[in-house]
Structures are given as C-alpha cells and as structure tokens.
Design an enzyme around this catalytic site. Structure first.
Site, short mmCIF file in Angstrom:
data_model
loop_
_atom_site.label_atom_id
_atom_site.label_comp_id
_atom_site.label_asym_id
_atom_site.label_seq_id
_atom_site.Cartn_x
_atom_site.Cartn_y
_atom_site.Cartn_z
CG ASP A 37 -0.09 -19.95 1.80
OD1 ASP A 37 0.51 -19.57 2.81
OD2 ASP A 37 0.44 -20.72 0.97
CE LYS A 53 3.47 -18.08 0.14
NZ LYS A 53 2.88 -19.39 0.43
CE1 TYR A 75 -2.55 -3.40 1.26
CE2 TYR A 75 -4.27 -1.74 1.19
CZ TYR A 75 -3.89 -3.06 1.22
OH TYR A 75 -4.84 -4.06 1.23
CG ASP A 95 -7.09 -5.15 3.59
OD1 ASP A 95 -8.10 -5.10 4.29
OD2 ASP A 95 -6.99 -4.57 2.49
#
Ligand SMILES: NC(=O)c1ccc[n+]([C@@H]2O[C@H](COP(=O)([O-])OP(=O)(O)OC[C@H]3O[C@@H](n4cnc5c(N)ncnc54)[C@H](O)[C@@H]3O)[C@@H](O)[C@H]2O)c1
Length: 375
Positions: free
Chosen positions: A244, A211, A141, A268
């Site tokens: 994930d 991740k 972002y 988010d």
C-alpha cells in the site's frame, strides 16, 4: 533449418494485430527463426471447450521461446453461455490460458521492465527505468479457491484457526475462500532472479514488496526468504516496502526505486502502476520466464472495442520481442530493436492514438523497421 523455433500465439482481438506488427520488426532485424502458429483464445473455448488446446501445449514443449498476443476472458457464467450448443451444460469450466501456461510450464518469473523512452508524451517523468520481478505461479493465483465453501473445509478451519470463528456460522454459499499459497522455493527463486538481474546489470537496489505486517504467514515467509537471499549480494542494497505504501511512494519518489520484487498479486498491481508511469498499456511489455521456456507478451488484453481496426500501439509487443531476443542471447539484435523504438519515439513523427497521433499499428511497426534499416 532455422536457428530458433518460436511459437506464435496471436490469440484474440488486437493480439492478432500487435503480433503482426512485432513480426515486421523481427523480420527486419533478421532473427533466424521459424515461427509456428499456435491456437489459443476465446474461439477455441467456444468451439472446443478449451482455450488452451492440447496441441498448443505440445507445441510449447518443442520451441525455444514464444510470443503471445492477448486473449479475451469472461466470467464463468458468460463463458458457459458462449459455448457452442453441443458443449453447453457439459460441466466445462473456463480457465485462463495464460495463467495455466505459467503454471504448466513453471514460468515462475514475470519480468516487467518499465522504462521511459525520451520524448514519449505519456511519460509520467523522464528517465524512469524500473524493473519488476513478479512471482508468477503461486500466491493468490494458485487457483485454490472455494465458492461455495465445502463443509469439510469449514470444519477444519474452525478447528485450526481462531479468527475463522468470525465466519464459522455462515451458510456455504454466503462466503468464499481463496487461498494464498506461497512456498519457500517459489519465494527464493523469484527473489534470487531479481538480485541476479541487479548484479548482472549494475543495479544498485532491490525493493521487496509485501504486506507482512498483516498477511503474516505467507508474506512473512516471502520476506524472511528475501532477507536470506539478499545476504548473498552484499553489493546490492535491499529495501522493504508494504504494497500500500509502495504505490504512494512510487508516485511521489519514483527515482528512489530501481528493481522491485514481489509475490504474484502485489507484483501485478505494482507493475501496472509502473507501466502507466512510462506510457500505459501501449508500452507495458512482459516476459514469463522459466528454466526451459519463456513466453513474451504485451501486458494489455484483447481490447475488443479496437479489434480489427489496426489502431492500437504495437510498441508494448515490439518491446516484448526485444525481451525475447535478449533471452535467446541475441542481445545485439535486441539492442538494435530498442534503439529503433527509442529513435521513433524521440522523433515524435509517428504516434498512435494513445500518444496523441493518428498512425495505425502497422505504420508504427514500419517506422521502427525503417529505423532498424537505417542503424
Ligand atoms: N494477457 C491477456 O491476454 C489479457 C490481459 C488483460 C485483459 N485481458 C482480456 O482482454 C479483454 C479486454 O480487457 P480490457 O478491455 O479490460 O483491457 P485491455 O487491455 O484489452 O484494454 C483496455 C483499454 O486499454 C487501451 N489499450 C489496450 N491496449 C492498447 C494498446 N496496445 N495501445 C493503445 N491502447 C491500448 C484501450 O483503450 C483498451 O480499450 C478481456 O476479455 C480481458 O479479460 C487479457
């Protein structure tokens, strides 16, 4: 003079209605505040070419906190078309006011509590009580994006990055680059905020969502910093999970989790998932918190299809008001408000459409206000 100055930013669509509902409840708990209206949203983009006018930015520099409703945003081309004729074709570019607000005022913590109130027919499971800390100013972002990609950038990437070779022959308009920018400082302060919260509120575990096995540079840094910060909180367990896998595990074993902390985008995603487990958009509340200012909001948008109908659930915004009371140090008022919300949900007599009922927005607010009076 009132004890607090609160900026009041209804924005667009149902933002106006849910903020009206929050005000009913804040007035009932008797917060000693002056509420000052601030212009924000689509109308100001259309007519002034600025959805977050300078006068509103100035207002936010002089308040103790702010309540924000919701805004409408549209993609760049649609936004340009809706500008009044004098502004069209002048090169103005729409920017999300809420993302700008977070960056401009360095509101680096996005705090999203997700609690299942007993008796809510929308609960995925009873007794869920998760708290998410989402980094709010950087990551994907950051706004460092290119479409089309400038030749200068492509040349540099070709020189510096072997994997970029796979894209090097593309025409500039045939691909796009969004930079994920994570800093040591940004990572450190959000992880610390999560651990401090855990310490102050007797939480047992902080799960760091990332991740890093694939996104090695940025998420690797986030994880490295998180491990360092965790050493200062030996009484709190630190857990690590890939984003994930996290979405699967959260659904399967939600009670294995307590406080979660994540960079902006994963935060988010995971917070919307958690909000859905405790009732969905009518219940998702959020605080954008910096060192000097905090802005509280429901996580939903302006829901244009319901605008003007006073039909949507105001509980998300009322719980955001509770977060504001706590942040101001008015924890007694905050807990009165929460007890009233909890009692109305448990009684099950007043329910908005999303909860399977037919109560209108202000009926829900009035029911909660009446409960506060009864406490
Ligand atoms: N922070 C924000 O201001 C924010 C957040 C998300 C979307 N948006 C903007 O809002 C506009 C509409 O977006 P959208 O329709 O995808 O999302 P939305 O959150 O506005 O609404 C989606 C749907 O969720 C339900 N819903 C939302 N709030 C509810 C409530 N309080 N009670 C009960 N049901 C509720 C409604 O069915 C609604 O149609 C877009 O312009 C979008 O860009 C703004």
């Amino acid at each position: 003079m009132a004890k607090y100055r609160i900026a009041w930013l209804p924005g667009d669509g149902i933002g106006i209605e849910v903020l009206e509902a929050a005000r009913v409840v804040l007035d009932r708990v008797g917060l000693d505040a002056e509420y000052i209206h601030g212009d924000i949203g689509w109308e100001f983009w259309r007519t002034e070419g600025e959805a977050f006018p300078k006068r509103t930015i100035d207002l936010l520099k002089n308040v103790d906190a702010a309540m924000f409703g919701a805004i409408t945003s549209k993609p760049a081309k649609a936004a340009e078309l809706e500008l009044v004729s004098g502004l069209r074709g002048t090169g103005l570019q729409y920017r999300s006011p809420i993302v700008r607000m977070r960056q401009l005022f360095d509101l680096y913590v996005c705090l999203r509590p997700c609690k299942a109130y007993a008796g809510n027919p929308l609960n995925y499971k009873e007794n869920l009580d998760l708290v998410i800390f989402r980094e709010n100013t950087e990551d994907l972002y950051a706004g460092v994006e290119f479409n089309p990609v400038p030749a200068e950038l492509a040349e540099t990437l070709k020189k510096l990055s072997k994997p970029f070779g796979a894209f090097a022959g593309l025409a500039p308009e045939d691909y796009a680059v969004s930079c994920k920018v994570n800093t040591r400082k940004g990572s450190e302060r959000i992880v610390r905020a999560a651990f401090e919260f855990a310490r102050n509120f007797g939480r047992k575990k902080v799960t760091v969502v990332h991740k890093a096995n694939v996104v090695r540079a940025t998420d690797g840094l986030f994880l490295e910093v998180a491990r360092e910060v965790a050493k200062g909180y030996p009484e709190i367990a630190m857990d690590e999970a890939n984003i994930d896998a996290m979405t699967m595990w959260l659904l399967k074993n939600p009670f294995n989790y307590d406080v979660l902390v994540a960079p902006n985008l994963y935060g988010d995603i995971v917070s919307d998932l958690c909000a859905q487990m405790v009732g969905g958009l009518g219940f998702g509340c959020s605080g954008n918190i910096g060192d000097k200012l905090a802005v509280f909001e429901p996580t939903h948008g302006s829901a244009p299809k319901y605008a003007g109908q006073y039909k949507v659930n105001p509980i998300a915004t009322i719980l955001a008001a509770k977060m504001m009371l706590d942040w101001l140090g008015e924890t007694g008022l905050g807990s009165q408000l929460e007890q009233a919300v909890s009692a109305v949900i448990a009684a099950g007599k007043v329910r908005t459409y999303d909860m399977g009922g037919s109560a209108k927005t202000l009926e829900m607010a009035n029911a909660i206000a009446a409960e506060i009076a009864a406490v």
